[in-house]
Scaffold this active site. Structure first.
Site, PDB file in Angstrom:
ATOM      1  N   GLU A  72       1.352   1.386 -23.713  1.00  0.00           N
ATOM      2  CA  GLU A  72       0.490   2.549 -23.427  1.00  0.00           C
ATOM      3  C   GLU A  72      -0.938   2.291 -23.904  1.00  0.00           C
ATOM      4  O   GLU A  72      -1.885   2.891 -23.407  1.00  0.00           O
ATOM      5  CB  GLU A  72       1.028   3.796 -24.132  1.00  0.00           C
ATOM      6  N   TYR A  76      -1.288   9.854 -27.822  1.00  0.00           N
ATOM      7  CA  TYR A  76      -0.271   8.909 -28.299  1.00  0.00           C
ATOM      8  C   TYR A  76      -0.832   7.485 -28.290  1.00  0.00           C
ATOM      9  O   TYR A  76      -0.744   6.751 -29.280  1.00  0.00           O
ATOM     10  CB  TYR A  76       0.981   8.997 -27.406  1.00  0.00           C
ATOM     11  N   ILE A 134      15.118   4.955 -37.516  1.00  0.00           N
ATOM     12  CA  ILE A 134      16.468   4.368 -37.347  1.00  0.00           C
ATOM     13  C   ILE A 134      17.355   5.228 -36.432  1.00  0.00           C
ATOM     14  O   ILE A 134      18.277   4.720 -35.799  1.00  0.00           O
ATOM     15  CB  ILE A 134      17.140   4.134 -38.730  1.00  0.00           C
ATOM     16  N   SER A 166       2.515  -0.493 -28.430  1.00  0.00           N
ATOM     17  CA  SER A 166       3.005  -0.041 -27.126  1.00  0.00           C
ATOM     18  C   SER A 166       2.098  -0.455 -25.977  1.00  0.00           C
ATOM     19  O   SER A 166       0.863  -0.483 -26.113  1.00  0.00           O
ATOM     20  CB  SER A 166       3.099   1.492 -27.169  1.00  0.00           C
TER      21      SER A 166
HETATM   22  P1  NAP Z   1      12.466   7.465 -30.185  1.00  0.00           P
HETATM   23  O1  NAP Z   1      13.825   7.297 -29.587  1.00  0.00           O
HETATM   24  O2  NAP Z   1      11.634   8.622 -29.788  1.00  0.00           O
HETATM   25  O3  NAP Z   1      12.652   7.462 -31.780  1.00  0.00           O
HETATM   26  C1  NAP Z   1      11.609   7.846 -32.634  1.00  0.00           C
HETATM   27  C2  NAP Z   1      12.116   7.808 -34.057  1.00  0.00           C
HETATM   28  O4  NAP Z   1      11.060   8.238 -34.940  1.00  0.00           O
HETATM   29  C3  NAP Z   1      13.300   8.748 -34.339  1.00  0.00           C
HETATM   30  O5  NAP Z   1      14.179   8.133 -35.243  1.00  0.00           O
HETATM   31  C4  NAP Z   1      12.634   9.945 -34.983  1.00  0.00           C
HETATM   32  O6  NAP Z   1      13.494  10.714 -35.802  1.00  0.00           O
HETATM   33  C5  NAP Z   1      11.585   9.233 -35.819  1.00  0.00           C
HETATM   34  N1  NAP Z   1      10.521  10.134 -36.264  1.00  0.00           N
HETATM   35  C6  NAP Z   1       9.746  10.951 -35.508  1.00  0.00           C
HETATM   36  N2  NAP Z   1       8.910  11.663 -36.276  1.00  0.00           N
HETATM   37  C7  NAP Z   1       9.145  11.291 -37.557  1.00  0.00           C
HETATM   38  C8  NAP Z   1       8.624  11.682 -38.804  1.00  0.00           C
HETATM   39  N3  NAP Z   1       7.684  12.620 -38.902  1.00  0.00           N
HETATM   40  N4  NAP Z   1       9.096  11.092 -39.935  1.00  0.00           N
HETATM   41  C9  NAP Z   1      10.083  10.155 -39.851  1.00  0.00           C
HETATM   42  N5  NAP Z   1      10.634   9.749 -38.682  1.00  0.00           N
HETATM   43  C10 NAP Z   1      10.171  10.305 -37.554  1.00  0.00           C
HETATM   44  O7  NAP Z   1      11.578   6.147 -29.922  1.00  0.00           O
HETATM   45  P2  NAP Z   1      12.047   4.682 -29.433  1.00  0.00           P
HETATM   46  O8  NAP Z   1      12.072   4.669 -27.956  1.00  0.00           O
HETATM   47  O9  NAP Z   1      13.215   4.250 -30.215  1.00  0.00           O
HETATM   48  O10 NAP Z   1      10.754   3.834 -29.846  1.00  0.00           O
HETATM   49  C11 NAP Z   1      10.643   3.248 -31.141  1.00  0.00           C
HETATM   50  C12 NAP Z   1       9.189   2.973 -31.445  1.00  0.00           C
HETATM   51  O11 NAP Z   1       8.638   2.100 -30.463  1.00  0.00           O
HETATM   52  C13 NAP Z   1       8.273   4.204 -31.440  1.00  0.00           C
HETATM   53  O12 NAP Z   1       7.264   3.983 -32.400  1.00  0.00           O
HETATM   54  C14 NAP Z   1       7.656   4.188 -30.051  1.00  0.00           C
HETATM   55  O13 NAP Z   1       6.429   4.865 -30.060  1.00  0.00           O
HETATM   56  C15 NAP Z   1       7.520   2.707 -29.825  1.00  0.00           C
HETATM   57  N6  NAP Z   1       7.576   2.228 -28.445  1.00  0.00           N
HETATM   58  C16 NAP Z   1       8.605   2.597 -27.636  1.00  0.00           C
HETATM   59  C17 NAP Z   1       8.686   2.072 -26.360  1.00  0.00           C
HETATM   60  C18 NAP Z   1       9.829   2.429 -25.442  1.00  0.00           C
HETATM   61  O14 NAP Z   1       9.716   2.180 -24.226  1.00  0.00           O
HETATM   62  N7  NAP Z   1      10.939   2.940 -25.951  1.00  0.00           N
HETATM   63  C19 NAP Z   1       7.726   1.147 -25.916  1.00  0.00           C
HETATM   64  C20 NAP Z   1       6.705   0.779 -26.794  1.00  0.00           C
HETATM   65  C21 NAP Z   1       6.647   1.299 -28.067  1.00  0.00           C
HETATM   66  P3  NAP Z   1      14.423  11.900 -35.169  1.00  0.00           P
HETATM   67  O15 NAP Z   1      15.609  11.197 -34.553  1.00  0.00           O
HETATM   68  O16 NAP Z   1      14.759  12.715 -36.337  1.00  0.00           O
HETATM   69  O17 NAP Z   1      13.595  12.600 -34.134  1.00  0.00           O
HETATM   70  O1  F7E Z   2       7.046   8.272 -18.339  1.00  0.00           O
HETATM   71  C1  F7E Z   2       6.116   9.577 -15.054  1.00  0.00           C
HETATM   72  C2  F7E Z   2       5.122   9.744 -16.186  1.00  0.00           C
HETATM   73  O2  F7E Z   2       7.811   9.566 -20.327  1.00  0.00           O
HETATM   74  C3  F7E Z   2       6.979   7.170 -17.459  1.00  0.00           C
HETATM   75  C4  F7E Z   2       7.469   5.927 -24.333  1.00  0.00           C
HETATM   76  O3  F7E Z   2       8.611   5.254 -24.780  1.00  0.00           O
HETATM   77  O4  F7E Z   2       6.911   4.134 -22.846  1.00  0.00           O
HETATM   78  C5  F7E Z   2       7.185   5.507 -22.893  1.00  0.00           C
HETATM   79  O5  F7E Z   2       6.078   6.263 -22.413  1.00  0.00           O
HETATM   80  C6  F7E Z   2       6.195   7.574 -16.218  1.00  0.00           C
HETATM   81  C7  F7E Z   2       4.865   8.274 -16.531  1.00  0.00           C
HETATM   82  O6  F7E Z   2       7.401   7.073 -20.488  1.00  0.00           O
HETATM   83  C8  F7E Z   2       8.181  12.560 -15.071  1.00  0.00           C
HETATM   84  O7  F7E Z   2       3.975  10.467 -15.748  1.00  0.00           O
HETATM   85  C9  F7E Z   2       7.087  11.384 -13.599  1.00  0.00           C
HETATM   86  O8  F7E Z   2       3.870   7.754 -15.686  1.00  0.00           O
HETATM   87  O9  F7E Z   2       9.366   7.855 -19.277  1.00  0.00           O
HETATM   88  P1  F7E Z   2       7.988   8.266 -19.635  1.00  0.00           P
HETATM   89  P2  F7E Z   2       5.909   6.654 -20.872  1.00  0.00           P
HETATM   90  O10 F7E Z   2       4.978   7.784 -20.808  1.00  0.00           O
HETATM   91  O11 F7E Z   2       5.574   5.425 -20.074  1.00  0.00           O
HETATM   92  C10 F7E Z   2       5.783   3.702 -23.618  1.00  0.00           C
HETATM   93  C11 F7E Z   2       5.648   2.215 -23.477  1.00  0.00           C
HETATM   94  C12 F7E Z   2       5.823   4.188 -25.006  1.00  0.00           C
HETATM   95  O12 F7E Z   2       5.288   3.564 -25.919  1.00  0.00           O
HETATM   96  C13 F7E Z   2       6.285   5.587 -25.227  1.00  0.00           C
HETATM   97  O13 F7E Z   2       6.708   5.765 -26.579  1.00  0.00           O
HETATM   98  O14 F7E Z   2       6.963   8.520 -15.489  1.00  0.00           O
HETATM   99  N1  F7E Z   2       6.932  10.786 -14.809  1.00  0.00           N
HETATM  100  N2  F7E Z   2       7.861  12.484 -13.738  1.00  0.00           N
HETATM  101  C14 F7E Z   2       7.615  11.478 -15.736  1.00  0.00           C
HETATM  102  N3  F7E Z   2       7.768  11.282 -17.065  1.00  0.00           N
HETATM  103  C15 F7E Z   2       8.539  12.171 -17.734  1.00  0.00           C
HETATM  104  N4  F7E Z   2       8.750  11.994 -19.066  1.00  0.00           N
HETATM  105  N5  F7E Z   2       9.103  13.268 -17.122  1.00  0.00           N
HETATM  106  C16 F7E Z   2       8.960  13.504 -15.792  1.00  0.00           C
HETATM  107  O15 F7E Z   2       9.483  14.481 -15.259  1.00  0.00           O
END
Ligand code: NAP
Ligand code: F7E
Length: 343
Positions: free
Chosen positions: A132, A153, A9, A130
């Site tokens: 990913e 991941y 949350i 995801s």
């Molecule tokens: P986020 O901002 O990194 O938030 C992750 C949440 O998980 C935070 O509330 C964090 O708490 C909590 N958490 C981490 N470790 C935990 C633990 N051990 N026990 C309980 N809670 C824990 O991620 P988001 O971007 O909102 O994404 C939400 C979900 O969608 C995640 O599962 C992510 O992998 C998935 N997802 C994200 C994307 C994207 O582009 N954003 C895309 C596809 C899937 P703290 O605040 O205390 O760290």
């Molecule tokens: O990277 C490239 C990096 O860390 C995007 C998570 O929400 O989306 C997220 O995962 C791209 C990658 O997101 C930097 O190599 C270049 O190709 O923003 P990112 P991610 O890895 O796509 C998916 C859907 C999830 O599920 C995950 O939870 O950007 N990149 N330079 C970089 N990435 C980062 N972080 N930092 C750099 O300096």
């Protein structure tokens, strides 16, 4: 009044989803981790004192690594809907912490599903799957694309995806997978690439920083707006039958395009300020993600409202505001250092 339970949350998606659910009249319960610094910034604006009879947001300490307590919480709250968003969600970090990522991102899902099964509560379960998981699979990726995960991941998310399907088939639990492509916002964590870029570019604009170090500029992502994507999560749990859906914009852009656009909006030349640091490369990269959201459009009647340019403008407006405040503090001698953080 419907009750929802959210893990994650305090994260980006958790905060937008909580806004959405409170707006729809839900009572919302969220799992938070004990932390030595406050970790509720993203939901503080939604919180009312518990003595206020109108309070509808309740926070509970816990952790995805502890199953007994998850069971107790679900038993006592008995939510109508569970949105399981908690995870170690950073792909690069998952190479540094593979075991922890497997435990929280993979087994965390098992612990919640087992808690549902063992308590016997009647509920609907959303798994934050995801894009990913598609990894090396060629674009465009849809619900039918075979997963080829490229990180600890992604492997953990594939495990959790199959668990959600298995608990649906084996025990009749209403469990769905939302396969969400990247979604961003002004609340995005600062170590994900879009926010890293908008934060640094606005600091550079205000004279607080000179350089931004990035990794692979050629990676391409299908970037949408988190506020739109959480609506799709809710829609998935309002369907009659549980099913899995890809949620994406259907457009892809490179990291270089994103940086170029951000810097040019600020009248800056990205080539002068952006440098590549191999520290940010991943041992295995996901080159191109491009989602096909046609099933969600047809069945959920969902489509994104915010486009790529609007997303950039929204993130830039918010980060410019922060950079202006930082500049004021800096000029008054209270500056925080702008050294690189891990990302
Ligand atoms: P986020 O901002 O990194 O938030 C992750 C949440 O998980 C935070 O509330 C964090 O708490 C909590 N958490 C981490 N470790 C935990 C633990 N051990 N026990 C309980 N809670 C824990 O991620 P988001 O971007 O909102 O994404 C939400 C979900 O969608 C995640 O599962 C992510 O992998 C998935 N997802 C994200 C994307 C994207 O582009 N954003 C895309 C596809 C899937 P703290 O605040 O205390 O760290
Ligand atoms: O990277 C490239 C990096 O860390 C995007 C998570 O929400 O989306 C997220 O995962 C791209 C990658 O997101 C930097 O190599 C270049 O190709 O923003 P990112 P991610 O890895 O796509 C998916 C859907 C999830 O599920 C995950 O939870 O950007 N990149 N330079 C970089 N990435 C980062 N972080 N930092 C750099 O300096």
């Amino acid at each position: 009044m419907k009750k929802a339970f959210l893990t994650g949350i305090t994260g980006q998606d958790g905060s937008y989803l909580t806004e959405l659910l409170l707006g729809k009249g839900y009572e919302v319960h969220g799992l938070i981790r004990r932390s030595s610094t406050f970790n509720t910034d993203r939901i503080d604006h939604l919180y009312r004192d518990l003595h206020d009879p109108k309070a509808r947001l309740f926070l509970h300490y816990g952790d995805l690594s502890v199953s007994g307590q998850l069971m107790d919480l679900l038993h006592s709250i008995s939510p109508d809907e569970i949105y399981h968003l908690g995870a170690q969600s950073h792909v690069r970090v998952s190479f540094d912490m593979p075991e922890y990522t497997g435990d929280i991102t993979g087994l965390g899902t098992l612990r919640i599903l087992e808690a549902i099964r063992k308590t016997g509560i009647k509920t609907k379960f959303y798994q934050a799957s995801s894009s990913e998981m598609f990894g090396a699979a060629p674009p465009p990726q849809s619900e039918k694309t075979i997963f080829q995960p490229r990180s600890p991941y992604a492997a953990a998310k594939v495990y959790a995806y199959h668990l959600a399907q298995n608990y649906r088939d084996a025990y009749g639990i209403f469990a769905v997978n939302g396969i969400l492509f990247n979604h961003e916002s002004p609340r995005r964590g600062e170590t994900f690439v879009t926010r890293k870029i908008t934060r640094a570019a606005t600091q550079i604009k205000m004279g607080l920083k000179e350089k931004l170090y990035l990794g692979n500029l050629d990676a391409k992502r299908d970037w949408g707006y988190a506020g739109d994507f959480v609506e799709a999560m809710w829609l998935m749990l309002q369907q009659e039958k549980p099913d899995d859906f890809v949620i994406a914009t259907g457009e892809t852009h490179s990291v270089r395009d994103f940086a170029e656009k951000v810097f040019s909006r600020l009248d800056l030349d990205y080539q002068k300020h952006v440098a590549v640091d191999p520290r940010y490369f991943r041992p295995t990269e996901v080159d191109v993600l491009l989602g096909d959201p046609s099933k969600a459009k047809k069945i959920l009647q969902w489509q994104p409202k915010v486009n790529f340019d609007q997303l950039i403008d929204m993130m830039l407006a918010a980060d410019l505001e922060i950079a202006r405040k930082e500049k004021t503090l800096f000029d008054a001698g209270f500056a925080r250092t702008n050294s690189e953080r891990f990302s």
